[in-house]
Structure formats: structure tokens, C-alpha cells
Design a protein around this motif. Structure first.
Motif, PDB file in Angstrom:
ATOM      1  N   UNK A   1      -0.461   2.468  11.479  1.00 41.67           N
ATOM      2  CA  UNK A   1       0.066   3.663  12.150  1.00 41.67           C
ATOM      3  C   UNK A   1       0.812   4.553  11.139  1.00 41.67           C
ATOM      4  N   UNK A   2       0.529   4.247  10.045  1.00 42.63           N
ATOM      5  CA  UNK A   2       0.928   5.016   8.939  1.00 42.63           C
ATOM      6  C   UNK A   2       2.427   5.219   8.794  1.00 42.63           C
ATOM      7  N   UNK A   3       2.942   4.017   9.074  1.00 47.37           N
ATOM      8  CA  UNK A   3       4.379   3.477   8.916  1.00 47.37           C
ATOM      9  C   UNK A   3       4.653   3.008   7.421  1.00 47.37           C
ATOM     10  N   UNK A   4       5.495   3.633   6.644  1.00 45.26           N
ATOM     11  CA  UNK A   4       5.054   3.266   5.203  1.00 45.26           C
ATOM     12  C   UNK A   4       5.817   1.883   4.674  1.00 45.26           C
ATOM     13  N   UNK A   5       5.322   0.900   5.338  1.00 45.69           N
ATOM     14  CA  UNK A   5       5.912  -0.330   4.925  1.00 45.69           C
ATOM     15  C   UNK A   5       5.251  -0.998   3.685  1.00 45.69           C
ATOM     16  N   UNK A   6       5.532  -2.169   3.216  1.00 49.67           N
ATOM     17  CA  UNK A   6       4.908  -2.620   1.939  1.00 49.67           C
ATOM     18  C   UNK A   6       3.496  -2.357   1.547  1.00 49.67           C
ATOM     19  N   UNK A   7       2.939  -2.687   2.743  1.00 42.73           N
ATOM     20  CA  UNK A   7       1.234  -2.710   2.634  1.00 42.73           C
ATOM     21  C   UNK A   7       0.748  -0.991   2.156  1.00 42.73           C
ATOM     22  N   UNK A   8       1.525  -0.143   3.163  1.00 44.35           N
ATOM     23  CA  UNK A   8       0.852   0.915   2.987  1.00 44.35           C
ATOM     24  C   UNK A   8       1.457   1.641   1.744  1.00 44.35           C
ATOM     25  N   UNK A   9       2.733   1.437   1.290  1.00 45.59           N
ATOM     26  CA  UNK A   9       3.155   1.967  -0.105  1.00 45.59           C
ATOM     27  C   UNK A   9       2.061   1.332  -1.296  1.00 45.59           C
ATOM     28  N   UNK A  10       1.575   0.107  -0.919  1.00 49.74           N
ATOM     29  CA  UNK A  10       0.848  -0.498  -1.804  1.00 49.74           C
ATOM     30  C   UNK A  10      -0.539   0.154  -1.898  1.00 49.74           C
ATOM     31  N   UNK A  11      -1.053   0.538  -0.719  1.00 53.55           N
ATOM     32  CA  UNK A  11      -2.170   0.963  -0.522  1.00 53.55           C
ATOM     33  C   UNK A  11      -2.233   2.493  -1.081  1.00 53.55           C
ATOM     34  N   UNK A  12      -1.307   3.144  -0.845  1.00 52.01           N
ATOM     35  CA  UNK A  12      -1.070   4.611  -1.438  1.00 52.01           C
ATOM     36  C   UNK A  12      -1.236   4.456  -3.081  1.00 52.01           C
ATOM     37  N   UNK A  13      -0.531   3.480  -3.580  1.00 57.14           N
ATOM     38  CA  UNK A  13      -0.424   3.181  -5.117  1.00 57.14           C
ATOM     39  C   UNK A  13      -2.040   3.170  -5.430  1.00 57.14           C
ATOM     40  N   UNK A  14      -2.524   1.950  -4.839  1.00 58.49           N
ATOM     41  CA  UNK A  14      -3.936   1.788  -5.206  1.00 58.49           C
ATOM     42  C   UNK A  14      -5.021   3.013  -5.156  1.00 58.49           C
ATOM     43  N   UNK A  15      -4.718   3.480  -3.906  1.00 60.33           N
ATOM     44  CA  UNK A  15      -5.805   4.726  -3.760  1.00 60.33           C
ATOM     45  C   UNK A  15      -5.784   5.846  -4.548  1.00 60.33           C
ATOM     46  N   UNK A  16      -4.509   5.808  -5.477  1.00 58.15           N
ATOM     47  CA  UNK A  16      -4.289   6.786  -6.417  1.00 58.15           C
ATOM     48  C   UNK A  16      -4.660   6.300  -7.784  1.00 58.15           C
TER      49      UNK A  16
END
Lengths: 244, 261, 254
Positions: free
Chosen positions: B207-222
Motif C-alpha cells: 500500500x506504499x507505506x514506507x515500512x522496512x520492506x518498502x524501504x529495502x525494495x526502494x534501495x534494491x530497485x535503485x
């Protein structure tokens, strides 16, 4: 004895059939990016990129297979060999070129800023302290992150960002202009509009991503794209999908 | 007259360590110190990229905790109401609670999260975090309702009768006699639900809440460092759940004092 | 001596009046046209084989069981009238259970003070002072800080009696108070009950302890199959039972 003959025959058949058949290239597509690539009401993956690659395949002599894959992790799947190429409106960037190879460009793209219809916002600079959404790992999202004082919010699909924008949870969305046009002029024409086209300094181009050193696939792709780009079919597709 | 200990089926929370486990090598210690050692090794000897990843995550950890604690608080309130409703003699209250539990338990958590998040968006303008918390709390409230019901029913009816015979009414009996005892039975499964909920908050990253997993995914996608990023995310979740399971087992041990002394 | 006195003294003052009570569990008739009056200060012992309805009768007095028809008046209030405050009636009627039912999460002292503090709003020190006196009476002062699980059955039942007394009830109901006890613990509980009887408490006791019935009861009620078959003073009941089923019951027991 009999066994041996059968085996030999079978082997011969295999060799001959693979030699005769065209090379198959499996493309990963995140089909959530209308009008470039998306799933239509007949559950088929369609769009500008799909038409383009199908034409390129015909020209270069390979069989395209399109596989619908989630965007997040699409490059990890490429690296681990789950498919040969990524055909998913991938902008060619320096960072990406470090880890993969790109075909020659097949589409020119810019980043569009989408806001609510009644919003006075004219540029990213007007959005200091606000939340702006983009799809995770896209150039649009990186543009938001690069903008000073703007809170970047990443979504799995650009459609989810549009939905959050339409209900007011975020102030704007940044994505590729054909996609922005599709959402702002079609699905959300009552609530959203394109505020501006963001000047990032450089022009962005879509390319097909392959693993580093995969020249066999890359050569076929380049051959196909080059011959399609010289035809009138490009205008035809532009008209069909983007309406320009 | 010792009641048989009541065991409630545990869900998919973490294993709660038994506080009576003696000895130097317990499963908990091996997992916990092992995980810490791996994180320390990666950060010290391979700071690029692991130190960068870990630096990227703290605000995600904060968000994960915020969502977890707010959701569990909501779930406990809803669960208590639903649990009391399920044993209520009031037909309407009983039916409402049962329907809530049936409906929520019949829909996958992820689907409910999407549904409540986007449905809520059309009804009221609430921030994404609040929408995510309401969705998580609503779903887990139903699970908690069954836990509360089982906990309350595990208390011998003699306790209720003794309380009523002294002149307490039904709600006073619930408050002074049944619930304080039911906590003992309820706490282990509630602790489990708590840890399960913490892990399930990773779903709110969808749901695009910036939790641990989303932060991690953002890092990985970059960075395209998928393996390294998910390794670190897994280790961090593990450390958090191990600490929580230890705390819960200690609390549980304390709460049992009047049965053990 | 004392029991005859109290009976005569309160002869026209029924504190419990049970009239034509019927009680069904589904189609099973647990109580069949039961009528009984108990005067203030009277000690009534209810006897009968198991399943005869004697516990059910006792539990209807403070409405732990509702009744199908008839009426029960306790201290002037109709127990089954929706208009009467059942909690107030229950506070006046202490009850002791077969399985003690002490609050397992509370210490002995807190078991005694919970209801006075929460319901009567007694200050804690006053409630505790009263509780300690009651514990002294049942011989449990040294266990005031213990928890129920640490006590023997006999000790738990003595605390349970003290807990019921803490609300200063006018009536005490005993539902087979010694049936769950090991034989060597029965005496200590009966001693407390005898003391209570001597102090003039109104008591209705369901029990199998014939010695207690003979020593303490003003009248013995014999029940079978949901009916009261005989009400008589203990001497007459035990020595010259009238009903045929009473005789058979006594033969089996004695």
C-alpha cells in the motif's frame, strides 16, 4: 539395436527442428503501464511496445514471447535468467547501463507531473513538504527523489499512485508522459490533469534491456528495431496507442 | 482442585521461548546471537553495500513499529468487543460479532488490506498510514476476537457463579474475575498474534507505506542489489521478532505467578 | 436448646418463601411443585439421592437457576421479578460451593475484600480489618497472603465460607460443601459451619453429612425426583421416617 536407431532418429529430429525454427526471445513485461504495455479487456498483453517488438521480430526473424512480470524485481529476474529481455518502457539510464546492456532506443519519453484537476501546482518546486508518488525504481520516482523538499513515495504500480492521488493521499504523481496522458485524459479525466512536463535536462529513451554480454539477443533486437523505425508503421502505432 | 491447563492453538507467530529452558545453548540464543553476529560481520567487513543498506532502513523500522503498535491496540479493542459479543446472550450483539469474524476470516489479509485501504480512500480523506492501520487492526481484531472468546470460555463457570453470588453483576464479574484470569490463557496466543501482525505489516508495503520492506525494495530497485538487500531485511525482521518473543515469554512467566508460587 | 429457641422466636417471619416452584431442563422436570419456607435463624438441611433436585432448589434461591413457574421470595423481595435488584438480593445471600470457587488470581485476603471494596465501597483498611477477623474465625489468618492453589481443599473451603461472610449476608447457602474434600478435611469445614449455626445464621445446607444434619438442623427436607417428600425435625426424620423412599435412602446411607 532398435533402441539405438530410435535414439539416433530422435536426435536428428531435434537438431534439424531447432536449426530450422526461429530463435525465440522471451520478453518480461510489467503490463501496468498503459498505453505502452498493459492488459486489455481480453486479458491479453497489448500496447505500443508490444506492437513495436512484434514488428521488430518479424523484420529480424525471431519469435517474441511476452511474459507478464511485476516491475519490482523485473531486473533481478533478468539477471537470474528467467527471460531474455525486458520490454517494459525501460528508460536507458547510466545507472542501468552499468548492470545491463540496452538495445538502440525505440521511443522518446519525458516525465510528466500529474496533479488533481483543481490544483494550482505548476512544477515539482511547488510541492515542497508534500508527498509525491511514482512507481518504484522508475525514472519518474528518481526525479521525485531528486527534487528538494519533496517527500517521495514509491508504489508497486503507477495505477495505485494514481488512485491515491485521486483520493487526495498524495499531491502529485510523476511518470512517463504517454502513461500520464493515458491516465489524465482517459481513466481519471474528471479528477486529474497533467501539470507540466518535467525538464530533467536530458531526453530519455526507452530501450530493451538484456543481460550484459548477451550479444546474440541484442543483435537481433537492434536489427529489428532499426528496420521498424524506418517504416511508416511507427506513425501508425503512435496514432493507434498514443493518439498523436 | 487444579484446573487442567488450557492450551490454545497457536497461529503463525514466532515460537515463544520457554522461560524455563535452561543451559547455555537454547534455540533462542543461537538464533538471536547468530543473527546479530551475521549482521555485525556484514556491516564491518562488507560495509559496501551492507552498511549502506542498513543506513537506508531506520525510518522504515520506525514505520513498521508504528503500524504494528497502533494496529495491535486497535485489534485488541475490536477483539475484546468481538470476543464478548460471541459469548453474549444479546442476539444482535452476538450476531454482529459472529458475522464480523466470519467475514474477516474468510478473506485473505492482503485482499482486505487493499479493499479497506482503497475503499476508505473514497469515503474519508485519511492519511495512508491511518488507512493501513485501520485495515490491519480490523483484520486482526477478528482473529483476536476468537482468542478472547476462547480465553474467557477457558475460565471455569464456578468463578462466574461465585462472583455473581457475592452480588457482582455480569460486567463486573467479567471485569474483576473472568478477564484478569483469562489474560493468562489469552496472553500466549495474543503474543503470537502480535508477532504475526508485526510480520504481516510487511504487506502494507504494497500500500506504499514506507515500512522496512518498502524501504529495502526502494534501495534494491535503485542499486539492483536484490540479494544483499533482502538478506539484510530478513536479518532485521528476525532480530525484531526474536526480541519480542523473548519479552513476551518473560511477561507470560510473570503473569503465571499465582499459579506457580 | 438454641435451635428450638430461634425457631420459636421467628416462627412468623419467613426469610425465604418458596411457593409451587417448577423447573424444567428441556423436558426433564428438575423441580416439581416445590414449596418450602425458611424462617430467620433457621437451619435447614436438604437431603436426597443425587439427581433429586436438591442442588437445583438451592441455586434457585439466589437465581443462579431461573425457575419455570412459581415464586421465590427472599427477605421480602421476589427473586424472579425483573423489577427487583437481583445483585442486591445476592449480596444478602452468601453461597458456598462444592468446588470452593475461590478467585484463583487473588490472594486469600483479596478474595475476602474484593466484593466489600467494589460493591459496598468499603475503604480498603476497613475491609481488610473485617476480613482478618473472619479469617481468624475460620482459622486461616496465617494464610492471608497465600493464593488459593497453595491451600488444601479444606483450607480453601474455609476461606470460601469467610469470603461469603465478608458481605455480611443474612442467609448462607451451602451446596454440598464437603463433597469434594478428602475425608480428613471434612471435619475442619463442618466445625466452621457448626460455629456459624450456633451464632444464629440462617442456613440452607445441601449435604450428605448425616451427623451434621442431626446435630445442627432445625428441620430436614428430603427430596427425590424433584419433589419434596418429607419435612421433619432431624430426630423424627432419622428415627421415624414417614415416607417409604426416605426409609430406603437412610438404609443405604447409614
Amino acid at each position: 539395436m532398435f533402441k539405438k536407431i530410435v535414439l539416433t532418429l530422435a536426435m536428428l529430429l531435434c537438431v534439424s527442428s531447432s536449426a530450422m525454427a526461429e530463435k525465440t526471445i522471451v520478453f518480461a513485461v510489467d503490463a501496468t503501464w498503459p498505453p505502452m504495455e498493459f492488459v486489455n479487456s481480453d486479458k491479453q498483453v497489448v500496447g505500443y511496445s508490444i506492437d513495436y517488438m512484434t514488428a521488430a521480430a518479424k523484420a529480424a526473424g525471431f519469435t517474441p514471447v511476452f511474459k507478464n512480470v511485476a516491475w519490482d524485481g523485473i531486473f533481478a529476474g533478468l539477471a537470474s535468467g528467467k527471460y531474455d529481455a525486458v520490454c517494459s518502457s525501460v528508460s536507458i539510464t547510466e545507472a542501468r547501463q552499468k548492470v545491463m546492456d540496452f538495445s538502440i532506443p525505440y521511443f522518446k519519453v519525458r516525465q510528466a507531473l500529474i496533479v488533481a484537476k483543481d490544483s494550482p501546482v505548476k512544477s515539482l518546486a511547488d510541492l515542497k513538504g508534500e508527498k509525491v508518488g511514482g512507481q518504484i525504481g522508475t525514472t519518474g520516482y528518481f526525479a521525485i527523489k531528486g527534487a528538494e523538499g519533496v517527500e517521495a513515495k514509491s508504489y508497486d504500480e503507477v495505477g495505485l499512485a494514481m488512485e491515491d492521488l485521486s483520493v487526495g493521499r498524495i499531491a502529485a504523481v510523476v511518470c512517463d508522459d504517454p502513461v500520464a496522458a493515458n491516465y489524465a485524459m482517459d481513466q481519471y479525466k474528471e479528477t486529474l490533469k497533467i501539470a507540466t512536463i518535467i525538464e530533467t535536462g536530458e531526453v530519455e529513451y526507452y530501450g530493451i534491456a538484456v543481460n550484459k554480454g548477451n550479444t546474440e539477443v541484442l543483435d537481433l533486437l537492434n536489427k529489428g528495431i532499426e528496420s521498424v523505425s524506418k517504416t511508416d508503421y511507427v506513425q501508425e502505432m503512435q496514432h493507434k496507442w498514443i493518439g498523436q | 482442585m487444579r484446573d487442567k491447563p488450557v492450551v490454545i492453538e497457536v497461529g503463525d507467530g514466532a515460537a515463544i521461548p520457554d522461560p524455563r529452558d535452561e543451559g547455555l545453548f537454547t534455540a533462542w540464543r543461537i538464533s538471536f546471537f547468530g543473527t546479530l553476529a551475521i549482521i555485525a560481520y556484514l556491516v564491518v567487513f562488507r560495509p559496501d553495500p551492507y552498511l549502506d543498506i542498513i543506513k537506508f532502513l531506520p525510518d522504515g523500522i520506525v514505520v513498521t513499529f508504528q503500524v504494528t503498535f497502533a494496529s495491535i491496540a486497535l485489534a485488541l479493542v475490536l477483539g475484546l468487543i468481538a470476543g464478548l459479543g460471541r459469548i453474549s446472550k444479546n442476539t444482535f450483539f452476538n450476531l454482529a460479532a459472529s458475522t464480523y469474524i466470519e467475514v474477516v476470516r474468510g478473506i485473505p489479509l492482503l485482499v482486505q488490506l487493499f479493499y479497506i485501504y482503497f475503499a476508505l480512500g473514497h469515503l474519508v480523506r485519511v492519511p495512508d498510514m491511518v488507512a493501513a492501520i485501520v485495515a490491519m487492526g480490523f483484520c486482526y481484531g477478528a482473529y483476536m476476537g476468537e482468542v478472547f472468546r476462547a480465553g474467557i470460555l477457558s475460565i471455569d463457570t464456578g468463578q462466574t457463579e461465585a462472583s455473581l453470588s457475592l452480588g457482582f453483576n455480569r460486567s463486573q464479574t467479567m471485569r474483576y474475575v473472568v478477564l484478569p484470569q483469562a489474560w493468562r490463557t489469552i496472553l500466549p496466543p495474543v503474543g503470537n498474534e502480535f508477532i504475526a501482525l508485526l510480520k504481516d505489516t510487511s504487506l502494507v508495503s504494497i500500500l506504499a507505506v514506507s515500512d522496512i520492506l518498502r524501504r529495502g525494495r526502494e534501495f534494491a530497485s535503485e542499486s539492483f542489489l536484490y540479494f544483499e538487500t533482502y538478506t539484510m531485511i530478513a536479518l532485521i525482521y528476525l532480530v525484531i521478532t526474536l526480541i519480542l518473543s523473548k519479552i513476551l515469554s518473560n511477561v507470560e512467566h510473570r503473569l503465571n505467578h499465582y499459579e506457580r508460587r | 436448646m438454641w435451635n428450638t429457641d430461634s425457631t420459636i422466636m421467628n416462627a412468623d417471619n419467613p426469610i425465604i418463601s418458596i411457593q409451587k416452584v417448577h423447573k424444567f431442563f428441556g423436558t426433564f422436570k428438575a423441580l416439581d411443585d416445590v414449596s418450602l419456607t425458611v424462617n430467620a435463624g433457621q437451619k435447614v438441611v436438604v437431603l436426597g439421592p443425587s439427581g433429586s433436585g436438591k442442588s437445583t432448589l438451592l441455586r434457585t434461591i439466589n437465581r443462579l437457576e431461573t425457575i419455570s413457574s412459581g415464586s421465590i421470595i427472599v427477605d421480602g423481595q421476589d427473586v424472579n421479578d425483573p423489577g427487583s435488584d437481583i445483585n442486591r438480593i445476592r449480596a444478602e445471600v452468601g453461597m458456598v460451593f462444592q468446588s470452593f470457587n475461590l478467585f484463583r488470581h487473588k490472594s486469600v485476603l483479596d478474595n475476602l475484600t474484593l466484593a466489600p471494596i467494589k460493591l459496598k465501597k468499603e475503604p480498603r483498611d476497613q475491609a481488610e480489618h473485617h476480613a482478618m477477623k473472619l479469617l481468624e474465625k475460620v482459622g486461616m489468618v496465617d494464610k492471608a497472603e497465600s493464593y488459593p492453589v497453595q491451600l488444601s481443599g479444606g483450607q480453601q473451603q474455609r476461606v470460601a465460607i469467610a469470603r461469603a461472610l465478608a458481605m455480611n449476608p443474612k442467609i448462607m447457602l451451602f451446596d454440598e460443601p464437603t463433597s469434594a474434600l478428602d475425608p480428613e478435611m471434612i471435619g475442619e469445614v463442618l466445625d466452621v459451619m457448626v460455629t456459624l449455626a450456633r451464632e444464629g445464621m440462617t442456613m440452607v445446607v445441601v449435604t450428605h453429612e448425616m451427623g451434621f444434619a442431626r446435630e445442627v438442623a432445625d428441620s430436614v427436607v428430603f427430596m427425590d425426583e424433584g419433589k419434596i417428600l418429607e419435612i421433619a425435625p432431624p430426630n423424627r426424620f432419622f428415627d421415624h421416617p414417614v415416607h417409604e423412599r426416605s426409609r430406603r435412602f437412610l438404609e443405604q446411607i447409614l
